[in-house]
Design a protein around this motif. Structure first.
Motif, PDB file in Angstrom:
ATOM      1  N   LEU A  11      -8.236   4.155   3.504  1.00 23.72           N
ATOM      2  CA  LEU A  11      -7.232   3.754   2.981  1.00 23.72           C
ATOM      3  C   LEU A  11      -6.015   3.631   3.760  1.00 23.72           C
ATOM      4  CD1 LEU A  11      -8.024   6.169  -0.239  1.00 23.72           C
ATOM      5  CD2 LEU A  11      -7.742   3.455  -0.330  1.00 23.72           C
ATOM      6  N   ALA A  12      -6.056   4.626   4.866  1.00 22.73           N
ATOM      7  CA  ALA A  12      -4.986   4.769   5.781  1.00 22.73           C
ATOM      8  C   ALA A  12      -4.819   3.447   6.779  1.00 22.73           C
ATOM      9  CB  ALA A  12      -5.088   5.999   6.801  1.00 22.73           C
ATOM     10  N   THR A  13      -6.083   2.797   6.614  1.00 21.34           N
ATOM     11  CA  THR A  13      -5.683   1.606   7.659  1.00 21.34           C
ATOM     12  C   THR A  13      -5.198   0.424   6.987  1.00 21.34           C
ATOM     13  OG1 THR A  13      -7.944   0.728   7.141  1.00 21.34           O
ATOM     14  CG2 THR A  13      -8.058   2.097   8.859  1.00 21.34           C
ATOM     15  N   ALA A  37       0.846  -1.349   0.070  1.00 25.08           N
ATOM     16  CA  ALA A  37      -0.029   0.012   0.172  1.00 25.08           C
ATOM     17  C   ALA A  37       0.709   1.333   0.108  1.00 25.08           C
ATOM     18  CB  ALA A  37      -0.920   0.059   0.964  1.00 25.08           C
ATOM     19  N   GLY A  38       2.128   1.208   0.640  1.00 26.68           N
ATOM     20  CA  GLY A  38       2.859   2.153   0.770  1.00 26.68           C
ATOM     21  C   GLY A  38       3.403   2.534  -0.638  1.00 26.68           C
ATOM     22  N   LEU A  49      -1.800  10.182  -0.066  1.00 30.78           N
ATOM     23  CA  LEU A  49      -3.293  10.577  -0.233  1.00 30.78           C
ATOM     24  C   LEU A  49      -3.410  11.817  -0.701  1.00 30.78           C
ATOM     25  CD1 LEU A  49      -5.000   8.689   2.997  1.00 30.78           C
ATOM     26  CD2 LEU A  49      -5.259   8.026   0.515  1.00 30.78           C
ATOM     27  N   SER A  50      -4.408  12.090  -1.728  1.00 31.59           N
ATOM     28  CA  SER A  50      -4.585  13.488  -2.376  1.00 31.59           C
ATOM     29  C   SER A  50      -5.924  13.346  -2.826  1.00 31.59           C
ATOM     30  CB  SER A  50      -3.737  13.431  -3.661  1.00 31.59           C
ATOM     31  OG  SER A  50      -2.469  13.839  -3.571  1.00 31.59           O
ATOM     32  N   SER A  56      -5.876  16.057   3.865  1.00 33.53           N
ATOM     33  CA  SER A  56      -5.643  16.333   5.246  1.00 33.53           C
ATOM     34  C   SER A  56      -7.137  16.469   5.843  1.00 33.53           C
ATOM     35  CB  SER A  56      -5.069  17.870   5.536  1.00 33.53           C
ATOM     36  OG  SER A  56      -6.026  18.853   5.315  1.00 33.53           O
ATOM     37  N   PRO A  57      -7.393  15.673   6.944  1.00 37.51           N
ATOM     38  CA  PRO A  57      -8.704  15.666   7.303  1.00 37.51           C
ATOM     39  C   PRO A  57      -9.593  17.110   7.386  1.00 37.51           C
ATOM     40  CG  PRO A  57      -7.240  14.373   8.819  1.00 37.51           C
ATOM     41  CD  PRO A  57      -6.493  15.318   8.045  1.00 37.51           C
TER      42      PRO A  57
END
Length: 404
Positions: A373-375, A319-320, A381-382, A400-401
């Protein structure tokens, strides 16, 4: 749900099509007026009369099974005013799923249709014919709604002995649901055996799946029930004070979470024969349309993440190693939230679209996808302002959140 279609061209000034179009147009216009004044303290006599007529037209359309009028009215409102669209849809949804019965010399009774969405993981998938063979488990499950104080002890609660799949739930129109609620009321109050055609018609059978015997399957199912109670039952009275209301809902959520822990095994026994390993995740109990929307959104998210994980595995990437761009897209008039996964070369490895309601909070939707997606380990991420007609992201910036 059926596609929202414009009625056929007018044939004469007195044609049924012309009258239905006039009602749809009237509902859309009324919704705009009422939505604008919803928070006003003094709405005035004219507006109050319009609200009564508005409700009457919705109920008449439901009783006459004129779904096209209702869907067309919603479609008109969607492109005229967002507030009117939200107001009209919520009023139609409530009228179709909640019915108040008034009789002379008797308290008003209310009956509603609710659902509990379930995500069920199994090997090989569920089999419809295996469901609801354990009568003892089913009866205990029905009783648990009152034992766990999800419904009033003075209410009557029934469940359909069937786990609906998404297509079955999605094919229940507004008027069909209204008919089902009335069928349920008759069944729960009439001492004679009655034919509940609307309820029977709702069980159309599950859609075919392509799971192999050894495949891990995650499927969306809905428990559908009806609760009949006095309209003035204090159990359901929501506090007026905002802080007290928050506490009231928090307490309800706590009871619901405790209920899911208690009934997990009962639900498994209702869905499959003893010994078949299942994992059941409960979404929140809600009125029919709210529960349906919740289930569909969660399932769409799971499908999206499954597709992304499959693409990563297929390309032997972590994923990275990839970057992801999230943003809204318009496909033939349908609003979508698009997720594109890019390799280091800039090539699109995978694209996924999630339905996006016009009234949805885009920031919340983007945050939910980016959190998911972060999990799984995506760090690059964009967010795009939108995807254009050629599928290219426009005005991309780092996620960003706060900014979305």
């Amino acid at each position: 749900m059926p596609k929202n279609k414009r009625p056929a061209p007018r044939k004469s000034s007195n044609s049924p099509e012309d009258k239905d179009e006039a009602v749809a147009r009237m509902l859309s216009t009324m919704a705009l007026n009422l939505a604008e004044q919803e928070d006003s303290e003094s709405q005035g006599t004219v507006l109050a009369e319009q609200a009564v007529e508005f409700g009457r037209l919705i109920r008449k359309s439901l009783n006459q099974k004129k779904d096209e009028v209702l869907y067309d009215a919603i479609e008109r409102a969607k492109y005229e005013d967002l507030g009117a669209y939200q107001y009209l849809r919520s009023q139609i949804e409530e009228a179709s799923s909640v019915v108040v019965i008034r009789r002379d010399n008797a308290p008003a009774m209310e009956i509603n249709a609710f659902v509990v969405p379930l995500l069920v993981q199994s090997t090989g998938g569920l089999k419809e014919a295996d469901g609801f063979q354990d009568q003892e488990a089913f009866e205990a499950l029905v009783k648990s709604f009152q034992d766990s104080e999800l419904e009033s002890a003075r209410a009557k609660v029934v469940l359909m002995s069937h786990a609906y799949d998404l297509d079955e739930i999605d094919n229940i129109t507004y008027s069909h649901l209204h008919e089902m609620v009335r069928d349920a009321y008759t069944s729960m109050t009439d001492k004679k055996i009655v034919i509940a055609a609307g309820l029977e018609r709702s069980i159309a059978g599950w859609s075919a799946t392509a799971f192999g015997a050894d495949d891990t399957a995650v499927e969306l199912r809905f428990l559908l029930g009806f609760a009949l109670k006095r309209a003035d039952d204090p159990f359901y009275a929501e506090p007026k004070d905002e802080a007290a209301l928050d506490a009231w809902f928090d307490a309800r959520m706590e009871r619901y979470q405790q209920w899911t822990a208690k009934v997990g095994e009962l639900v498994k026994r209702c869905l499959a024969p003893a010994g078949k390993p299942l994992e059941v995740s409960f979404l929140y109990q809600d009125l029919f349309h709210g529960g349906k929307e919740q289930g569909m959104a969660e399932y769409a998210m799971l499908q999206m993440m499954s597709g992304i994980n499959h693409a990563l595995a297929e390309n032997k990437l972590d994923a990275g190693d990839v970057s992801v761009v999230v943003g809204p897209a318009d496909e033939h008039g349908e609003l979508l939230l698009r997720v594109n996964v890019y390799a280091a070369s800039g090539d699109v490895l995978h694209g996924a679209d999630k339905p996006l309601d016009l009234a949805a909070d885009l920031q919340d939707e983007v945050n939910d996808v980016c959190d998911a997606l972060a999990t799984i380990g995506v760090t690059n991420l964009s967010v795009a302002l939108k995807f254009d007609a050629h599928g290219q992201p426009v005005e991309v910036h780092a996620y960003s959140p706060e900014l979305g």
